[in-house]
Design an enzyme around this catalytic site. Structure first.
Site, short mmCIF file in Angstrom:
data_model
loop_
_atom_site.label_atom_id
_atom_site.label_comp_id
_atom_site.label_asym_id
_atom_site.label_seq_id
_atom_site.Cartn_x
_atom_site.Cartn_y
_atom_site.Cartn_z
N ASP A 125 0.84 -1.21 0.00
CA ASP A 125 0.00 0.00 0.00
C ASP A 125 0.87 1.25 0.00
OD1 ASP A 125 0.86 -0.10 2.62
OD2 ASP A 125 -1.11 0.30 3.51
N GLU A 140 -1.47 -5.15 8.58
CA GLU A 140 -0.80 -4.49 9.70
C GLU A 140 -1.54 -4.76 11.01
OE1 GLU A 140 -0.18 -0.31 8.98
OE2 GLU A 140 0.73 -0.68 7.02
N LYS A 151 -0.76 -9.43 3.19
CA LYS A 151 -0.11 -8.90 4.39
C LYS A 151 -1.07 -7.92 5.03
CE LYS A 151 3.16 -5.56 4.26
NZ LYS A 151 2.48 -4.53 5.04
N ASP A 196 -1.02 -6.33 -0.33
CA ASP A 196 -1.04 -5.64 0.97
C ASP A 196 -2.46 -5.12 1.23
OD1 ASP A 196 0.20 -4.72 3.23
OD2 ASP A 196 1.19 -3.01 2.26
N GLU A 212 8.71 -3.77 11.10
CA GLU A 212 9.18 -2.50 10.53
C GLU A 212 9.54 -1.54 11.67
OE1 GLU A 212 6.53 -0.79 7.63
OE2 GLU A 212 7.70 1.08 7.53
O1 KIV Z 1 3.52 -1.16 1.74
C1 KIV Z 1 4.73 -1.46 1.87
O2 KIV Z 1 5.55 -1.16 1.00
C2 KIV Z 1 5.14 -2.14 3.08
C3 KIV Z 1 6.60 -2.23 3.38
C4 KIV Z 1 6.84 -2.67 4.74
C5 KIV Z 1 7.38 -3.03 2.48
O3 KIV Z 1 4.31 -2.60 3.80
#
Ligand code: KIV
Length: 293
Positions: free
Chosen positions: A52, A122, A120, A91, A189
């Site tokens: 993202d 968060e 992925k 993401d 991160e």
């Molecule tokens: O969106 C992104 O680029 C990420 C980074 C941690 C690679 O989540």
């Protein structure tokens, strides 16, 4: 639809786990379109994330919060069309996995239907319910802990996380919880290197670091950061392997000068009129006087 090509099968989740076990470090970068995906794949990168970060890197936003599923799908489709050898991940953008399980499954499942192998998202303990639901629906999930850019306002800016004793222990516990919920990998991160190393030795799944020191199972950097494509200073954890912005600006400047001086295009960049047509073109006269360009 298979993404396998005869000589080089696409990287899969089992290989990533095996690489952690063998101590072979995993290399991950972002891609947002066919060009960046092809470059990353030609370089032999193991994981491509359609991040993202497309929001700030490509779309001109100040942060990732305005990025929508529609934007992510658009970019993921472009990357997936290149059929990379790399493991391909989408993401989950802000609000795409917060509202309901149904919404979360539809969004993440849509990534898989477009060619991603995993998603992925968060967040730690707060997201366990959604993560379990995704894993139950055969959707592999990479967790993302520490500096989570979608929490920029809550964190009071893009700040290193897990520096205090309580925060560090919370991060260790979140990593355990993500693993127990079924995450196949955990990205960290902006966390102190010692803390990321401790997480890496206490979980079985591979960890991927960005600003998390050298002792993770792998590393990720944003494509545009590592190629130096963005103007201005970059974060402490970025190492530039090219001066993309300066080099590409210089190339465009050189081309502009050649256009203005008449040096471009030359014979090599032009098409010749066949001999047979030359006389007709030379003899032709406009019936209505000189044309307007
Ligand atoms: O969106 C992104 O680029 C990420 C980074 C941690 C690679 O989540």
């Amino acid at each position: 639809m298979s993404h396998d090509s005869p000589g080089s099968p696409q990287v899969n989740l089992l290989q990533l786990q095996q690489w952690k076990t063998e101590g072979r470090r995993i290399v991950m970068t972002t891609a947002y379109d066919a060009v960046s995906a092809r470059i990353a794949d030609a370089a032999g990168i193991d994981i491509i994330l359609v991040g993202d970060s497309v929001g700030n890197v490509c779309l001109g936003f100040d942060n990732t919060l305005p990025v929508s599923m529609a934007m992510m799908n658009h970019h993921l489709e472009a990357v997936a069309r290149t059929r990379p050898r790399a493991f391909l991940m989408g993401d989950m953008p802000y609000l795409s996995f917060h509202l309901s399980v149904e919404d979360t499954l539809r969004n993440a499942g849509g990534f898989l239907q477009r060619g991603a192998q995993a998603v992925k998202l968060e967040g730690g303990a707060k997201r366990l319910g959604m993560i379990r639901a995704l894993v139950d629906c055969e959707i592999p999930v990479m967790g993302h802990l520490g500096l989570t850019p979608q929490s920029v306002h809550k964190m009071g800016g893009f700040k290193v996380q897990g520096r205090g004793a309580a925060d560090a222990v919370q991060l260790l516990e979140d990593a355990q919880a993500l693993q127990e919920a079924g995450c196949f990998s955990i990205l960290m991160e902006g966390v102190p290197a010692d803390l990321a190393a401790r997480v890496t030795e206490t979980v079985q799944v591979p960890t991927i670091g960005i600003g998390a020191g050298p002792n993770c199972s792998g590393q990720v950097l944003v494509f545009h950061d590592l190629l130096g494509l963005l103007p201005g200073p970059s974060a402490k954890f970025v190492r530039k392997y090219a001066n993309g912005f300066e080099d590409q600006t210089a190339a465009l400047r050189a081309w502009s000068e050649d256009v203005r001086s008449g040096a471009f295009p030359g014979a090599a960049e032009s098409y010749a009129l066949p001999e047979a047509a030359k006389a007709s073109v030379a003899d032709w006269k406009p019936s209505r006087g000189p044309g307007v360009h």
